[in-house]
Design a protein around this motif. Sequence first.
Motif, PDB file in Angstrom:
ATOM      1  N   LEU A   8       0.832  -1.206   0.000  1.00 52.76           N
ATOM      2  CA  LEU A   8       0.000   0.000   0.000  1.00 52.76           C
ATOM      3  C   LEU A   8       0.868   1.258   0.000  1.00 52.76           C
TER       4      LEU A   8
ATOM      5  N   VAL B 116     -12.904   4.239  -0.453  1.00 57.68           N
ATOM      6  CA  VAL B 116     -11.812   4.231  -1.442  1.00 57.68           C
ATOM      7  C   VAL B 116     -12.392   4.338  -2.849  1.00 57.68           C
TER       8      VAL B 116
ATOM      9  N   LEU C  44       2.893  12.054  -9.692  1.00 52.37           N
ATOM     10  CA  LEU C  44       2.146  13.318  -9.608  1.00 52.37           C
ATOM     11  C   LEU C  44       3.042  14.449  -9.106  1.00 52.37           C
TER      12      LEU C  44
ATOM     13  N   ALA D 207      -3.420  14.887  -4.232  1.00 57.67           N
ATOM     14  CA  ALA D 207      -2.278  15.182  -5.097  1.00 57.67           C
ATOM     15  C   ALA D 207      -2.717  15.305  -6.550  1.00 57.67           C
TER      16      ALA D 207
ATOM     17  N   VAL E  55      -4.701   6.740   2.196  1.00 54.47           N
ATOM     18  CA  VAL E  55      -3.853   6.789   1.004  1.00 54.47           C
ATOM     19  C   VAL E  55      -4.681   7.234  -0.200  1.00 54.47           C
ATOM     20  N   GLY E  56      -5.909   6.703  -0.301  1.00 49.80           N
ATOM     21  CA  GLY E  56      -6.788   7.115  -1.401  1.00 49.80           C
ATOM     22  C   GLY E  56      -7.029   8.616  -1.375  1.00 49.80           C
ATOM     23  N   LEU E  57      -7.281   9.159  -0.180  1.00 53.22           N
ATOM     24  CA  LEU E  57      -7.530  10.595  -0.057  1.00 53.22           C
ATOM     25  C   LEU E  57      -6.294  11.404  -0.428  1.00 53.22           C
ATOM     26  N   VAL E  58      -5.104  10.929   0.013  1.00 57.47           N
ATOM     27  CA  VAL E  58      -3.875  11.679  -0.273  1.00 57.47           C
ATOM     28  C   VAL E  58      -3.612  11.690  -1.786  1.00 57.47           C
ATOM     29  N   VAL E  59      -3.799  10.532  -2.446  1.00 59.85           N
ATOM     30  CA  VAL E  59      -3.573  10.482  -3.892  1.00 59.85           C
ATOM     31  C   VAL E  59      -4.571  11.393  -4.598  1.00 59.85           C
TER      32      VAL E  59
ATOM     33  N   ALA F   8       1.525   3.889  -3.057  1.00 64.40           N
ATOM     34  CA  ALA F   8       1.147   5.284  -2.850  1.00 64.40           C
ATOM     35  C   ALA F   8       2.323   6.207  -3.168  1.00 64.40           C
TER      36      ALA F   8
ATOM     37  N   MET G 199     -13.244   7.648  -4.411  1.00 63.46           N
ATOM     38  CA  MET G 199     -12.160   8.489  -4.913  1.00 63.46           C
ATOM     39  C   MET G 199     -12.003   8.374  -6.428  1.00 63.46           C
TER      40      MET G 199
ATOM     41  N   SER H   4      -5.796   3.057   6.726  1.00 64.69           N
ATOM     42  CA  SER H   4      -4.643   3.549   5.970  1.00 64.69           C
ATOM     43  C   SER H   4      -4.941   3.549   4.476  1.00 64.69           C
ATOM     44  N   ALA H   5      -5.642   2.493   4.007  1.00 56.40           N
ATOM     45  CA  ALA H   5      -5.958   2.444   2.582  1.00 56.40           C
ATOM     46  C   ALA H   5      -6.853   3.608   2.193  1.00 56.40           C
ATOM     47  N   LEU H   6      -7.817   3.917   3.058  1.00 53.76           N
ATOM     48  CA  LEU H   6      -8.703   5.053   2.788  1.00 53.76           C
ATOM     49  C   LEU H   6      -7.908   6.357   2.792  1.00 53.76           C
TER      50      LEU H   6
ATOM     51  N   LEU I 229      -8.988  -3.119  -1.244  1.00 54.98           N
ATOM     52  CA  LEU I 229      -8.564  -1.898  -0.551  1.00 54.98           C
ATOM     53  C   LEU I 229      -7.146  -1.510  -0.961  1.00 54.98           C
TER      54      LEU I 229
ATOM     55  N   ALA J 263     -14.905   1.221   4.477  1.00 53.92           N
ATOM     56  CA  ALA J 263     -13.629   1.775   4.023  1.00 53.92           C
ATOM     57  C   ALA J 263     -13.465   1.548   2.527  1.00 53.92           C
TER      58      ALA J 263
ATOM     59  N   LEU K   6       2.365   9.141  -5.977  1.00 56.83           N
ATOM     60  CA  LEU K   6       2.683  10.522  -5.625  1.00 56.83           C
ATOM     61  C   LEU K   6       3.891  11.011  -6.412  1.00 56.83           C
TER      62      LEU K   6
ATOM     63  N   ALA L  18       4.453  14.788  -6.256  1.00 59.16           N
ATOM     64  CA  ALA L  18       4.087  15.229  -4.907  1.00 59.16           C
ATOM     65  C   ALA L  18       4.798  14.401  -3.850  1.00 59.16           C
TER      66      ALA L  18
END
Lengths: 308, 104, 94, 108
Positions: A67, A157, A78, B85, B78-82, A71, A160, B74-76, A296, A153, A75, A80
């Motif tokens: 994960l 996700v 992107l 960005a 990470v989704g928000l951070v991506v 990520a 998004m 954490s997965a949620l 997830l 959760a 980033l 970031a």
Amino acid sequence: MSAALDLALCALILGVGLASMAGRGVFRAAIFFITYGLLVAIGWARLGAYDVALAEAAIGSGLTGVLLLAAHGRLRRLRAAAESLSRFNLPAAIAGGGVALSFGWAWFALPVPRAPDLTYALPQAGVGNPVTAVLLNFRAWDTLVESIVLLAALIGVWMMARDADWDAPLGLRYHARPSGVLASFGRILPPVGLIFGVYLVWAGAESTGGAFQGGTVLAAVGLVAMMAGIMRPPRVAQGAWRAALVLGPVVFLGSGLAGAALGAGFLTLPEALAKPAILTIEAALTVSIAVTLALLVLGPPDEGGQQA
Amino acid sequence: MSLTIFALTGAALIGLGVYGLLARLHLLRRIIAFNLIGSGLFLFFGATGARGEILDPIPQALIITGIVVALSASALAVGLVVALAQGSGRASLPEDEDAEGRAP
Amino acid sequence: MADLATYILTASGLVFFIAGTVGLIRFPDTFSRLHALTKADNLGLGLIAGGVAFQTETWAQLAMLTLIWVLALLAAGTVAQLVARAALSTPEQK
Amino acid sequence: MTVWLHIVAIVLLASLGGALWRVWRGPSPADRMMAAQLVGTGGVAVLVVLAALQDWTLLVVALALALLAALAAVGFVKAESPDGAGDPEETDPPEDWRTNSQKVPQDG
């Protein structure tokens, strides 16, 4: 001698935790956190909590690692991912130190809690592993609600995802050289993991293992198969996968209602049916946990990741 | 003896995580800090549960569910951070940025 | 007799682990470090598992030890190949 | 035997500490990932020793770790590939890799 071993282990755990908070660059922090999960799993083994050690080994260093690294990769594309060095922050240090000191104080000052003796209740639970008995029988409410939290959760996700990507398969479009090392690995590992995961669920009734640990192992090898291009990630709208997601909570709720109908009370298992009921719930729960955790970690469908 | 070592390690990890959560601004770092707090709490809790004459299975069961929930949170995150960005090109919160509008 | 085998095998396993770590610290570039790592730690784990195998009580434990080593070998071989390739094909990337 | 196995576990942990130094130092992401891999193998070894010392059930934990040892590294090579989804073996190594490999990249 064993205190020396624990001291060495805790020194490493603390050092790795410190390293994951210090310095510059989140990639290094992520790698340190992967090794941290591994060392904490050894710590749980030292504490005699083998079920927790198993869960931490599979999740802490396996799934969390994928994960965080994925990520970081996203980033970085992107632009970031860069992190400038932050100066020492005195108020934060006071807050952190205060929290740590109060926990240390609590350890020495508060009375030793008296653990409820479950040995008299265990014969009625249907399973020999006390941790499984607590999870699936004595505190079934917690576990039922938790399986629903996992679903929430996952929905979070998925929210998004951009509208244009909604019908695309989940996660990035993984590909690998068909005859390469990664593809071979993706063919060899999942069968072994499948057997091991099912074994963990089966063995969890009497010894170390259980639905969470087995489900995590299945999720991990499923991810390997998907990253190696052996297995196609599902789409959000695929019915069979959605059914797998809710199978565990539905069976759990159904058995709870059946318990109420039989007069034992909601989520209370009659002693005669406890073992088959627990194994049924665990089997369904394992499927749901495996699929939920894998999806997830895969993340929302992301076609835009290809160009960015 | 050993239990005290693990409990104090847990306490120190919680403090370390609190520091990281407050002082570090990159959101991925904060996710790791959050996990460090959780893991420290679990260690402290687990050592407490092992304190009596018998190893208490209830903390173990709660910690296992806690580990799984921490991963899903954490997965949620990470989704928000991506997603942040993708929208802003940054991985830190706007209120933490300096006067020039750059990520610190 | 079994204990003697355990002493010898685990001690040599330790030597390999330490050699691997020293190589990881001392070797000058990524690829030679990879070399030190994969050779040393797999033999190290194999020898330690072999040493522990002399203390096992059932065949199932012995089978499990073997499986652990085989899986570790598979993982290490795969990882070494993939990480080396990743380091090769993206040398300019940050 | 018990004392010796304790010593083995402690020395293994110390050697993991050395590998952790390489994770800190880098310099390239591949170096850090490799060192983390050594920590993983060492962790499996520690658990195998603890299994003999405490409880053979720990072999199950060691097996889980060994099975998932490559997971993070696979995630790493995926994330390092240009589109985040590829495989380093899909492209042939650059012609000048011998000279290139000497310039170890720093990560930021």
